[in-house]
Design a protein around this motif. Structure first.
Motif, PDB file in Angstrom:
ATOM      1  N   SER A  42       0.864  -1.177   0.000  1.00 33.02           N
ATOM      2  CA  SER A  42       0.000   0.000   0.000  1.00 33.02           C
ATOM      3  C   SER A  42       0.902   1.229   0.000  1.00 33.02           C
ATOM      4  O   SER A  42       2.132   1.120   0.069  1.00 33.02           O
ATOM      5  CB  SER A  42      -0.912   0.016   1.230  1.00 33.02           C
ATOM      6  OG  SER A  42      -0.211   0.489   2.375  1.00 33.02           O
ATOM      7  N   GLN A  71       2.525  -8.216   1.935  1.00 28.92           N
ATOM      8  CA  GLN A  71       1.191  -8.806   2.051  1.00 28.92           C
ATOM      9  C   GLN A  71       0.507  -8.331   3.340  1.00 28.92           C
ATOM     10  O   GLN A  71      -0.691  -8.016   3.341  1.00 28.92           O
ATOM     11  CB  GLN A  71       1.286 -10.327   2.019  1.00 28.92           C
ATOM     12  CG  GLN A  71      -0.062 -11.048   2.064  1.00 28.92           C
ATOM     13  CD  GLN A  71      -0.897 -10.837   0.811  1.00 28.92           C
ATOM     14  OE1 GLN A  71      -0.369 -10.598  -0.269  1.00 28.92           O
ATOM     15  NE2 GLN A  71      -2.207 -10.926   0.959  1.00 28.92           N
ATOM     16  N   CYS A  72       1.261  -8.274   4.439  1.00 28.80           N
ATOM     17  CA  CYS A  72       0.709  -7.756   5.703  1.00 28.80           C
ATOM     18  C   CYS A  72       0.280  -6.302   5.536  1.00 28.80           C
ATOM     19  O   CYS A  72      -0.772  -5.885   6.040  1.00 28.80           O
ATOM     20  CB  CYS A  72       1.758  -7.852   6.816  1.00 28.80           C
ATOM     21  SG  CYS A  72       2.142  -9.533   7.338  1.00 28.80           S
ATOM     22  N   SER A 122      -0.642  -4.799   2.769  1.00 29.99           N
ATOM     23  CA  SER A 122      -1.840  -4.751   1.932  1.00 29.99           C
ATOM     24  C   SER A 122      -3.092  -5.107   2.727  1.00 29.99           C
ATOM     25  O   SER A 122      -4.112  -4.408   2.670  1.00 29.99           O
ATOM     26  CB  SER A 122      -1.675  -5.706   0.747  1.00 29.99           C
ATOM     27  OG  SER A 122      -2.862  -5.784  -0.024  1.00 29.99           O
ATOM     28  N   GLN A 123      -3.026  -6.195   3.479  1.00 34.42           N
ATOM     29  CA  GLN A 123      -4.196  -6.657   4.233  1.00 34.42           C
ATOM     30  C   GLN A 123      -4.604  -5.659   5.309  1.00 34.42           C
ATOM     31  O   GLN A 123      -5.793  -5.383   5.506  1.00 34.42           O
ATOM     32  CB  GLN A 123      -3.912  -8.024   4.865  1.00 34.42           C
ATOM     33  CG  GLN A 123      -3.792  -9.141   3.845  1.00 34.42           C
ATOM     34  CD  GLN A 123      -3.512 -10.504   4.471  1.00 34.42           C
ATOM     35  OE1 GLN A 123      -3.154 -11.453   3.773  1.00 34.42           O
ATOM     36  NE2 GLN A 123      -3.667 -10.626   5.777  1.00 34.42           N
ATOM     37  N   ALA A 124      -3.611  -5.107   6.021  1.00 35.00           N
ATOM     38  CA  ALA A 124      -3.923  -4.152   7.082  1.00 35.00           C
ATOM     39  C   ALA A 124      -4.497  -2.858   6.505  1.00 35.00           C
ATOM     40  O   ALA A 124      -5.423  -2.269   7.065  1.00 35.00           O
ATOM     41  CB  ALA A 124      -2.677  -3.856   7.914  1.00 35.00           C
ATOM     42  N   GLN A 144      -6.213  -2.535   3.778  1.00 34.47           N
ATOM     43  CA  GLN A 144      -7.587  -2.778   3.343  1.00 34.47           C
ATOM     44  C   GLN A 144      -8.570  -2.628   4.504  1.00 34.47           C
ATOM     45  O   GLN A 144      -9.718  -2.220   4.318  1.00 34.47           O
ATOM     46  CB  GLN A 144      -7.701  -4.175   2.739  1.00 34.47           C
ATOM     47  CG  GLN A 144      -7.052  -4.311   1.371  1.00 34.47           C
ATOM     48  CD  GLN A 144      -7.045  -5.744   0.878  1.00 34.47           C
ATOM     49  OE1 GLN A 144      -7.891  -6.544   1.270  1.00 34.47           O
ATOM     50  NE2 GLN A 144      -6.106  -6.082   0.011  1.00 34.47           N
ATOM     51  N   LYS A 145      -8.117  -2.923   5.712  1.00 37.87           N
ATOM     52  CA  LYS A 145      -8.994  -2.821   6.890  1.00 37.87           C
ATOM     53  C   LYS A 145      -9.022  -1.422   7.495  1.00 37.87           C
ATOM     54  O   LYS A 145     -10.069  -0.945   7.927  1.00 37.87           O
ATOM     55  CB  LYS A 145      -8.546  -3.816   7.961  1.00 37.87           C
ATOM     56  CG  LYS A 145      -8.764  -5.273   7.602  1.00 37.87           C
ATOM     57  CD  LYS A 145      -8.348  -6.176   8.757  1.00 37.87           C
ATOM     58  CE  LYS A 145      -8.606  -7.640   8.435  1.00 37.87           C
ATOM     59  NZ  LYS A 145      -8.214  -8.534   9.552  1.00 37.87           N
ATOM     60  N   GLU A 147      -1.763  -9.244  11.051  1.00 39.62           N
ATOM     61  CA  GLU A 147      -2.063  -9.914   9.784  1.00 39.62           C
ATOM     62  C   GLU A 147      -1.034 -10.977   9.409  1.00 39.62           C
ATOM     63  O   GLU A 147      -1.188 -11.659   8.384  1.00 39.62           O
ATOM     64  CB  GLU A 147      -2.135  -8.879   8.647  1.00 39.62           C
ATOM     65  CG  GLU A 147      -3.227  -7.831   8.814  1.00 39.62           C
ATOM     66  CD  GLU A 147      -4.617  -8.426   8.784  1.00 39.62           C
ATOM     67  OE1 GLU A 147      -4.853  -9.372   8.001  1.00 39.62           O
ATOM     68  OE2 GLU A 147      -5.484  -7.957   9.548  1.00 39.62           O
ATOM     69  N   THR A 162      -2.416 -14.767   8.738  1.00 38.21           N
ATOM     70  CA  THR A 162      -3.211 -14.976   7.522  1.00 38.21           C
ATOM     71  C   THR A 162      -2.402 -14.684   6.270  1.00 38.21           C
ATOM     72  O   THR A 162      -2.566 -15.359   5.248  1.00 38.21           O
ATOM     73  CB  THR A 162      -4.480 -14.106   7.541  1.00 38.21           C
ATOM     74  OG1 THR A 162      -4.122 -12.737   7.747  1.00 38.21           O
ATOM     75  CG2 THR A 162      -5.429 -14.542   8.645  1.00 38.21           C
ATOM     76  N   ALA A 163      -1.520 -13.675   6.338  1.00 40.90           N
ATOM     77  CA  ALA A 163      -0.684 -13.373   5.187  1.00 40.90           C
ATOM     78  C   ALA A 163       0.284 -14.511   4.888  1.00 40.90           C
ATOM     79  O   ALA A 163       0.471 -14.896   3.719  1.00 40.90           O
ATOM     80  CB  ALA A 163       0.107 -12.068   5.444  1.00 40.90           C
ATOM     81  N   LYS A 219      -1.653 -17.338   3.283  1.00 41.56           N
ATOM     82  CA  LYS A 219      -2.057 -17.043   1.911  1.00 41.56           C
ATOM     83  C   LYS A 219      -0.894 -17.208   0.947  1.00 41.56           C
ATOM     84  O   LYS A 219      -1.052 -17.753  -0.153  1.00 41.56           O
ATOM     85  CB  LYS A 219      -2.617 -15.627   1.823  1.00 41.56           C
ATOM     86  CG  LYS A 219      -3.112 -15.236   0.445  1.00 41.56           C
ATOM     87  CD  LYS A 219      -3.730 -13.846   0.450  1.00 41.56           C
ATOM     88  CE  LYS A 219      -5.046 -13.834   1.198  1.00 41.56           C
ATOM     89  NZ  LYS A 219      -5.733 -12.527   1.083  1.00 41.56           N
TER      90      LYS A 219
END
Length: 340
Positions: free
Chosen positions: A259, A308-309, A311-313, A315-316, A329, A332-333, A336
């Motif tokens: 991000s 990846q962490c 990106s996921q964080a 998004q939230k 994260e 789950t990262a 994935k």
């Protein structure tokens, strides 16, 4: 089973399989800019090498077998960085995380998490000897997060690097540890079990200190290759918009989608996770990495995981995202990228 229902099950199964394949392909394609099927295959090969070195979870193991990581850093001003590195190591899969910090930093770091083993020894006169006692129990040392630039502490850090090298332990150097290396490149010169993780400013400082020339901003690939070679083919991770990873022989590019949020502490997550992956890759050996440098494989895995962490964080939480959100994260990262 009635024919209609059986057909429906087959259709659903096919759709699920297609979705899994598509998600997997999406993860891979975000890792590098795709220009050809050959590139896609190369990227998948690198991800597979990371998967190869990850030890399976089994009831037959004992505590500590999957990684005992030591973080050298933490002073009165900086207590978050060593915590982020140490807790990230645990979240990735290490069994034990030690933090060797100054006395002023210890209480704060202990309060962040009961999971960490904290040693307030970095500012005592015999700090090097105190850390050396623990080195035989550690698989990797991560030196630099929150270290600060106090001359006494940096002198102790130099001694710890020498003791770590003498025992052949892999060492990840970040943050103020890189400042120390820029002042004294000889302390790490030629030690191929070292991984340096500079951002662009830290890289530029290192490059000029070692090569006595300014970095060519139009040739980042060539610069990271040359710096690695000049330091004796150490693994270098130049963090940035794209992470460039080199051991002096090749350059890997990790541009996995993250991000635009750049909160402090993300580099500590990278160094902590890299400490674990470096141990796993080193232990797995060249057979599991298909002859590739294990530390290159580990670095690619840590860079991909951090992104990846991120990106996921993001998004939230969007603009309010912090590194603590990224650490939440990790599980789950990791799943994935490497276990799905």
């Amino acid at each position: 089973m009635p024919r209609g229902r059986g057909t429906l099950v087959c259709v659903v199964t096919a759709l699920v399989s297609a979705l899994v394949f598509w998600l997997h392909d999406e993860v891979i394609q975000r890792s590098f800019p795709i220009r050809s099927a050959h590139t896609l295959k190369d990227m998948e090969n690198i991800f597979q090498l990371v998967r190869n070195v990850i030890p399976p979870l089994t009831a037959k193991k004992h505590k500590g077998q999957d990684g005992r990581i030591g973080v050298i850093g933490g002073c009165q001003e900086y207590t978050g960085a060593p915590y982020f590195a140490a807790i990230s190591a645990l979240k990735v899969g290490a069994d034990l995380s030690h933090v060797f910090c100054t006395k002023d930093a210890a209480a704060a770091i202990k309060s962040y998490s009961p999971e960490l083993i904290v040693h307030p020894v970095l500012d005592i006169p015999n700090a090097v000897n105190e850390v050396e006692k623990w080195l035989p129990r550690l698989h990797t040392v991560v030196l630099g997060p929150g270290l600060g630039r106090d001359e006494v502490i940096l002198e102790h850090a130099k001694g710890i690097i020498e003791k770590t090298k003498a025992k052949g332990i892999p060492i990840v150097i970040d943050a103020d540890g890189l400042w120390l290396v820029a002042q004294h490149p000889s302390i790490i010169q030629g030690y191929q079990r070292a991984i340096l993780t500079p951002n662009l400013m830290e890289f530029s400082r290192l490059y000029e200190a070692v090569l006595r020339d300014p970095m060519d901003s139009n040739d980042h690939h060539g610069c990271v290759l040359r710096l690695s070679q000049a330091l004796g083919n150490l693994t270098i991770v130049q963090k940035g918009e794209r992470d460039l990873i080199s051991d002096g022989e090749k350059v890997l590019v990790c541009s996995h989608e993250g991000s635009n949020r750049r909160c402090g502490g993300q580099g500590d997550l990278l160094s902590g996770s890299l400490g674990v992956l470096a141990h796993w890759a080193f232990l797995a050996g060249s057979e599991k990495t298909n002859g590739q440098n294990p530390f290159l494989v580990a670095a690619f895995g840590a860079c991909s995981l951090t992104r990846q962490c991120n990106s996921q964080a993001f998004q939230k939480y969007g603009r309010s995202m912090t590194t603590q959100d990224m650490i939440a994260e990790v599980g789950t990262a990791f799943n994935k990228l490497f276990e799905t």
